[in-house]
Design an enzyme around this catalytic site. Structure first.
Site, PDB file in Angstrom:
ATOM      1  N   GLY A 106       0.770  -1.234   0.000  1.00 17.36           N
ATOM      2  CA  GLY A 106       0.000   0.000   0.000  1.00 17.36           C
ATOM      3  C   GLY A 106       0.798   1.278   0.000  1.00 17.36           C
ATOM      4  N   SER A 107       0.251   2.234  -0.684  1.00 12.45           N
ATOM      5  CA  SER A 107       0.738   3.601  -0.682  1.00 12.45           C
ATOM      6  C   SER A 107      -0.401   4.453  -1.229  1.00 12.45           C
ATOM      7  CB  SER A 107       1.962   3.781  -1.572  1.00 12.45           C
ATOM      8  OG  SER A 107       2.227   5.163  -1.747  1.00 12.45           O
ATOM      9  N   SER A 108      -0.621   5.583  -0.605  1.00 11.36           N
ATOM     10  CA  SER A 108      -1.696   6.450  -1.094  1.00 11.36           C
ATOM     11  C   SER A 108      -1.372   7.028  -2.463  1.00 11.36           C
ATOM     12  CB  SER A 108      -1.958   7.574  -0.092  1.00 11.36           C
ATOM     13  OG  SER A 108      -0.797   8.347   0.087  1.00 11.36           O
ATOM     14  N   SER A 109      -0.148   6.866  -2.923  1.00  7.31           N
ATOM     15  CA  SER A 109       0.248   7.381  -4.236  1.00  7.31           C
ATOM     16  C   SER A 109       0.106   6.354  -5.342  1.00  7.31           C
ATOM     17  CB  SER A 109       1.689   7.879  -4.185  1.00  7.31           C
ATOM     18  OG  SER A 109       1.797   8.928  -3.247  1.00  7.31           O
ATOM     19  N   ALA A 110      -0.286   5.125  -5.015  1.00  5.36           N
ATOM     20  CA  ALA A 110      -0.433   4.080  -6.026  1.00  5.36           C
ATOM     21  C   ALA A 110      -1.444   4.492  -7.093  1.00  5.36           C
ATOM     22  CB  ALA A 110      -0.841   2.764  -5.375  1.00  5.36           C
TER      23      ALA A 110
END
Length: 140
Positions: free
Chosen positions: A63-67
């Site tokens: 996870g990453s909010s920038s994905a």
């Protein structure tokens, strides 16, 4: 040839391409180069593989909010996968497809399929329909 019905996560264009069955989860943020569609994470087992135009089987994501932003860039630069097949939905990643579609860009279909079925498609050219059917169409 193998065929399965999956659950549509994000509607999109039907896709055909050589299967790329990832053997490990991936982070799109820093793990995939949006300008080339290449797996950039040197620690990933499939480092250097191109996801652009492939039917991408994801056993998981890191996870990453920038994905979602990376996926939007992949769609915009025509380096997105032909279709995405996920073991588990990733809302942040899939948001990228939703936003790209809202911007008027053609997006690939994303569907859910249990990873136990992924290996049946490895090494094949695969078709994913807009209705959620996935089938191997020929050896790649």
């Amino acid at each position: 040839m193998s065929a399965r019905a999956g659950e549509i996560l994000v509607p999109g264009a039907a896709g055909v391409g050589k299967a790329l069955v990832l053997t490990a989860p991936i982070s799109f943020w820093g793990g995939v180069d949006p300008k080339s569609g290449r797996i950039a994470d040197v620690r990933h087992p499939q480092h250097g593989e191109i996801i652009a135009g492939r039917v991408l089987f994801l056993p998981g994501t890191i996870g990453s909010s920038s994905a979602s932003a990376v996926l939007i860039e992949l769609v915009h630069s025509s380096n997105a996968p032909a279709a995405m097949v996920l073991h588990e939905p990733d809302a942040i990643l899939l948001l990228g497809l939703i936003v790209a579609r809202e911007m008027g860009w053609q997006t690939p279909v994303a569907m859910k399929l249990d990873r136990q079925h992924f290996s049946a498609f490895d090494g094949h050219r695969v078709e994913v329909t807009a209705g959620g059917m996935i089938r191997a169409v020929a050896a790649a």
